[in-house]
Each structure stands twice: as structure tokens, then as C-alpha cells.
Design a protein around this motif. Sequence first.
Motif, mmCIF file in Angstrom:
data_model
loop_
_atom_site.group_PDB
_atom_site.id
_atom_site.type_symbol
_atom_site.label_atom_id
_atom_site.label_comp_id
_atom_site.label_asym_id
_atom_site.label_seq_id
_atom_site.Cartn_x
_atom_site.Cartn_y
_atom_site.Cartn_z
ATOM 1 N N ASP A 188 29.729 4.789 -48.798
ATOM 2 C CA ASP A 188 28.435 4.739 -49.478
ATOM 3 C C ASP A 188 28.200 6.001 -50.300
ATOM 4 O O ASP A 188 27.576 5.950 -51.368
ATOM 5 C CB ASP A 188 27.309 4.580 -48.467
ATOM 6 C CG ASP A 188 27.167 3.139 -47.990
ATOM 7 O OD1 ASP A 188 28.136 2.363 -48.153
ATOM 8 O OD2 ASP A 188 26.100 2.797 -47.446
ATOM 9 N N ASN B 218 30.140 6.133 -42.716
ATOM 10 C CA ASN B 218 29.559 6.353 -44.041
ATOM 11 C C ASN B 218 29.290 5.043 -44.765
ATOM 12 O O ASN B 218 29.486 4.932 -45.966
ATOM 13 C CB ASN B 218 30.459 7.262 -44.882
ATOM 14 C CG ASN B 218 29.721 7.856 -46.072
ATOM 15 O OD1 ASN B 218 29.872 7.416 -47.200
ATOM 16 N ND2 ASN B 218 28.889 8.865 -45.819
ATOM 17 N N ASN B 219 28.846 4.047 -44.022
ATOM 18 C CA ASN B 219 28.440 2.773 -44.615
ATOM 19 C C ASN B 219 27.181 2.260 -43.938
ATOM 20 O O ASN B 219 27.040 2.354 -42.716
ATOM 21 C CB ASN B 219 29.539 1.714 -44.467
ATOM 22 C CG ASN B 219 30.777 2.015 -45.267
ATOM 23 O OD1 ASN B 219 31.864 2.147 -44.718
ATOM 24 N ND2 ASN B 219 30.638 2.153 -46.579
ATOM 25 N N ARG B 220 26.299 1.704 -44.739
ATOM 26 C CA ARG B 220 25.134 0.989 -44.229
ATOM 27 C C ARG B 220 25.501 -0.482 -44.165
ATOM 28 O O ARG B 220 25.638 -1.130 -45.198
ATOM 29 C CB ARG B 220 23.929 1.207 -45.145
ATOM 30 C CG ARG B 220 23.419 2.635 -45.173
ATOM 31 C CD ARG B 220 22.306 2.803 -46.197
ATOM 32 N NE ARG B 220 21.754 4.142 -46.198
ATOM 33 C CZ ARG B 220 22.278 5.178 -46.852
ATOM 34 N NH1 ARG B 220 23.386 5.001 -47.562
ATOM 35 N NH2 ARG B 220 21.732 6.366 -46.807
ATOM 36 N N ALA C 187 24.608 -4.133 -43.677
ATOM 37 C CA ALA C 187 23.342 -4.792 -43.976
ATOM 38 C C ALA C 187 22.631 -5.429 -42.782
ATOM 39 O O ALA C 187 21.399 -5.384 -42.717
ATOM 40 C CB ALA C 187 23.563 -5.836 -45.077
ATOM 41 N N ASP D 81 19.553 -2.827 -38.078
ATOM 42 C CA ASP D 81 18.386 -1.960 -38.134
ATOM 43 C C ASP D 81 18.183 -1.407 -36.721
ATOM 44 O O ASP D 81 18.053 -2.195 -35.770
ATOM 45 C CB ASP D 81 17.157 -2.735 -38.600
ATOM 46 C CG ASP D 81 15.934 -1.848 -38.782
ATOM 47 O OD1 ASP D 81 16.122 -0.644 -39.071
ATOM 48 O OD2 ASP D 81 14.800 -2.348 -38.626
ATOM 49 N N PRO E 2 19.596 1.742 -39.447
ATOM 50 C CA PRO E 2 20.800 1.767 -40.279
ATOM 51 C C PRO E 2 22.007 2.336 -39.532
ATOM 52 O O PRO E 2 21.878 3.130 -38.596
ATOM 53 C CB PRO E 2 20.401 2.678 -41.449
ATOM 54 C CG PRO E 2 18.908 2.627 -41.485
ATOM 55 C CD PRO E 2 18.478 2.489 -40.061
ATOM 56 N N THR E 3 23.195 1.923 -39.971
ATOM 57 C CA THR E 3 24.445 2.392 -39.367
ATOM 58 C C THR E 3 24.963 3.677 -39.996
ATOM 59 O O THR E 3 25.886 4.297 -39.461
ATOM 60 C CB THR E 3 25.527 1.313 -39.491
ATOM 61 O OG1 THR E 3 25.700 0.994 -40.880
ATOM 62 C CG2 THR E 3 25.133 0.056 -38.730
ATOM 63 N N MET E 4 24.394 4.084 -41.123
ATOM 64 C CA MET E 4 24.862 5.285 -41.807
ATOM 65 C C MET E 4 24.751 6.497 -40.876
ATOM 66 O O MET E 4 23.742 6.698 -40.203
ATOM 67 C CB MET E 4 24.026 5.513 -43.063
ATOM 68 C CG MET E 4 24.509 6.618 -43.959
ATOM 69 S SD MET E 4 26.007 6.138 -44.836
ATOM 70 C CE MET E 4 26.095 7.474 -46.051
ATOM 71 N N ASN E 5 25.825 7.286 -40.829
ATOM 72 C CA ASN E 5 25.859 8.541 -40.089
ATOM 73 C C ASN E 5 25.904 8.382 -38.574
ATOM 74 O O ASN E 5 25.582 9.336 -37.846
ATOM 75 C CB ASN E 5 24.680 9.455 -40.479
ATOM 76 C CG ASN E 5 24.728 9.840 -41.945
ATOM 77 O OD1 ASN E 5 25.796 9.843 -42.558
ATOM 78 N ND2 ASN E 5 23.570 10.145 -42.506
ATOM 79 N N HIS F 18 22.731 2.206 -30.261
ATOM 80 C CA HIS F 18 22.576 1.491 -31.518
ATOM 81 C C HIS F 18 23.103 0.062 -31.345
ATOM 82 O O HIS F 18 24.105 -0.154 -30.649
ATOM 83 C CB HIS F 18 23.341 2.209 -32.632
ATOM 84 C CG HIS F 18 23.058 1.649 -33.989
ATOM 85 N ND1 HIS F 18 23.665 0.512 -34.474
ATOM 86 C CD2 HIS F 18 22.214 2.079 -34.973
ATOM 87 C CE1 HIS F 18 23.213 0.256 -35.686
ATOM 88 N NE2 HIS F 18 22.326 1.193 -36.011
#
Length: 237
Positions: A92, A176-178, A180, A183, A185-188, A212
Motif C-alpha cells: 500500500d 503493509n496492505n489494507r 478490504a 475492520d 484495518p489490517t495495515m501495520n 485482530h
Amino acid sequence: MGDDRTLVEPGPHGRRAKGLAGTGVDQAGVAGERCGGVVAGADAGAPVLRMGGTVVNHGHMRSSAADREWMCSVCGAQHSGLNMVFGPSGPDSWAAASPEDRARGEISRDVCVLPTDEGTFYFIRGELRVPVTDAVIGDFAWSVWASLSERNMQLAAKRWDDPNRVNLDPMFGWLNNRLAPFDPPTMNLAVNVHTRPPGVVPLIELDPSSDHPLALEQQEGITLHRVAELNRLLLAE
């Protein structure tokens, strides 16, 4: 390799380097090798992956499961040919970078280096596998990108073609991807990157202590109904 979290950050603020040439990873060579059942094409600007005999131009990469039809015991719907691999074609941070930063950087099917004014950020592609608990069709997988420290990227490059690289310790990184459907978000999310034999992409393991939803799915598995739900959500995009 090992836990290098003090040297890798979850955004484009890493340590300086010289791009793929500086890591010792040959971009054309990486792009043409077989990785985890994926044979990648040669044009990193317009990704084409050959997966399970099917060529897919992708924003979301996907591969097909068996073509048999089946009825979901949860929703009662008839399904066939579910895709078992989804994922973005790059990190991302690369997609969000300025044209100037991307022009200075490099991306292949399996590694990415993104220089910015604040430093250089490193990524590697891997598979985040999720067991399917109620059907014998193999794992569902997210093809995702994780950030690495410069030290770990250099070591991965040095051992790229070494059969003994499977003995390397896991590398710490940040997803390093969100993705979709999730919720929050998966980023980080914190990950460990497990190196596999040459020609096979690493396994991405989320922190097992994380609560998560994606981490819980990786630990506990998902049903075939959930696979169908993910197909519906992602293919509708």
C-alpha cells in the motif's frame, strides 16, 4: 534474520539503501521465478500472474479452487469455482507514494524498495495462509506484502538462491496492505516472515497474541461459507 523491529517501521520511514540493485536481488530474475505456485510475468507495471493455469491481470490477485459445485450448509446458496488466493499487486505504501518516489524506487513480483526523502522502505511478498476447517480444498491465502528492515532485506537477498535459507530465523515486519473485508484495518499488523525454499514465497504469520479478526482467522481457521463470503465481497469490488 530474527526480530529486527527496532530497524523497521510500519510506514515509508525506513533506513536508506540503494534500491534492488543495492540488495543483490535481480529484479528480472525475481519476476520470472516460481513463487508459491505463482509464475509471475515480466512486466512489473502491469502485473500478470499465472496461477493454477489461469492468467489474471489484477488489482486483487486470485486463483481458482476446484470447479465443482457445492451447496453451503450455512446460507443454502449454490457455489462453484471459488478463488482461494487474493491479494494486492504491491505494498500500500508503494501505491500511495508520489510518482517521484516511485520513479526512484523499484518493484518486482516479490520485493519492493521505496526511497523517500525520509529514507528507504523495504517490502517482501508472502502468503498469509488461513486453514479451511470444514472442507478438504487446501488453505485459503492472502498474498500480502510486509515491510522488512534493511538488514533483513540484505540477508534475504544474499540467501535468495540458497536451499539452506529455510533454516533462517523468522524476520519481523509489519503488514503493509489494507485488506478490504476487515475492520479494524489490517495495515501495520505485526508479522513474522518465515523463509521457504528458493522459488517459494515466504509464509506470513500474524502475531499469535493479536485479537485482530484476521489473526484469529489464521489461528482458528475459517469455513467454506466464509471463503464464499470473501469471494463475494472481493469480486464485487
